[in-house]
Design an enzyme around this catalytic site. Structure first.
Site, mmCIF file in Angstrom:
data_model
loop_
_atom_site.group_PDB
_atom_site.id
_atom_site.type_symbol
_atom_site.label_atom_id
_atom_site.label_comp_id
_atom_site.label_asym_id
_atom_site.label_seq_id
_atom_site.Cartn_x
_atom_site.Cartn_y
_atom_site.Cartn_z
ATOM 1 N N GLY A 252 38.288 31.493 20.086
ATOM 2 C CA GLY A 252 38.405 30.639 21.255
ATOM 3 C C GLY A 252 38.256 31.468 22.515
ATOM 4 O O GLY A 252 38.707 32.620 22.565
ATOM 5 N N TYR B 42 35.224 25.957 30.840
ATOM 6 C CA TYR B 42 35.714 27.333 30.818
ATOM 7 C C TYR B 42 34.933 28.247 31.766
ATOM 8 O O TYR B 42 35.411 29.319 32.126
ATOM 9 C CB TYR B 42 35.618 27.927 29.401
ATOM 10 C CG TYR B 42 36.348 27.169 28.329
ATOM 11 C CD1 TYR B 42 37.304 26.201 28.627
ATOM 12 C CD2 TYR B 42 36.070 27.416 26.983
ATOM 13 C CE1 TYR B 42 37.956 25.507 27.624
ATOM 14 C CE2 TYR B 42 36.724 26.731 25.977
ATOM 15 C CZ TYR B 42 37.660 25.775 26.306
ATOM 16 O OH TYR B 42 38.304 25.092 25.301
#
Length: 268
Positions: free
Chosen positions: A21, A51
């Site tokens: 991740g 992100y």
């Protein structure tokens, strides 16, 4: 299923049972972490538009020297992109600088999520994307969503950890032939240390000569839940992958089951 297996097959799609991740990774730190993971043997990398690191993830894949087909890249569209999902998919491809995306996901439900998913289906037809996925869809959301689309998602990722085991949701999604993935395998921001210091988990870890993190990841896998623990620490990245040489007993699985508090740590 052999406890040495690192791959699940979901409707002919080969999905690694553990990936890296990257939600907290940025810049060169992200590139280095992904490169380390790929060198160690990871073959699944999770990212998202939200992100802000798709460019770095793609750069790491190219630096790794691995052939493209050996790495599964999954990324996500955020709800503010759903109205222009086709463009957002093309933007993700440009940032990643890759020929295709393995799994394109919706980050969480929104009122226009079906139209956004339709754009993913169109991208699959054009071979820009190999498969579709969802994030933060539970029983009600999934059952309302699936009849409105043509291509079933290969996976749904949710918050799942020993303090929030979400047993009914996991069972339901698996009964539909959808892989379940935990994006908070250690409990998430501000909560991991409580899990790592839990007396039940510490005792189990000593029994197997493993760390608590490895026991938690092994517990997920034995429930049929894939995991994407995040880290920029090379030793932790290596440690998290070393979970295929042991198997928790049924008794220890039951002990961990008793830790469930139905304690959710994020809002979605």
């Amino acid at each position: 299923m052999s406890f040495t297996s690192q791959i699940d097959t979901v409707r002919d799609f080969q999905l690694p049972r553990i990936g890296l991740g990257t939600w907290s990774l940025r810049g060169e730190q992200c590139v280095n972490a992904v490169c380390c993971a790929l060198q160690c043997g990871y073959r699944l990398i999770d990212t998202a538009s939200f992100y802000g690191n798709e460019k770095e993830v793609g750069e790491a894949v190219r630096r790794s020297g691995l052939s493209r087909e050996k790495v599964i890249i999954q990324t996500k569209l955020y709800p503010d992109q759903y109205d222009q999902a086709s463009k957002a998919i093309d933007d993700a491809l440009k940032k990643l600088n890759l020929d295709y995306i393995d799994i394109m996901m919706l980050h969480h439900p929104a009122e226009n999520d079906v139209s956004a998913y339709r754009a993913i289906e169109q991208a699959i037809a054009k071979r820009k994307v190999r498969a579709a996925g969802l994030s933060c869809y539970y029983i009600q959301e999934t059952d309302a969503f699936l009849p409105q689309v043509d291509i079933q998602p290969v996976l749904i990722q949710n918050e799942i950890h020993p303090f929030y085991q979400d047993k009914a949701v996991v069972k339901h999604l698996q009964s539909l032939g959808i892989a379940v993935q935990s994006w908070y395998p250690f409990g998430g921001r501000g909560h991991s240390q409580e899990l790592f210091q839990n007396s039940v988990l510490l005792t189990i870890a000593r029994t197997y000569g493993k760390t608590v993190a490895q026991v938690i990841l092994r517990w997920h896998l034995q429930r049929g839940v894939t995991v994407i623990p995040g880290s920029c620490n090379q030793e932790h990245i290596k440690e998290n992958l070393a979970i295929f040489d042991f198997q928790l007993s049924q008794e220890d699985m039951q002990k961990i089951a008793t830790l469930d508090r139905n304690e959710k740590h994020d809002w979605y």
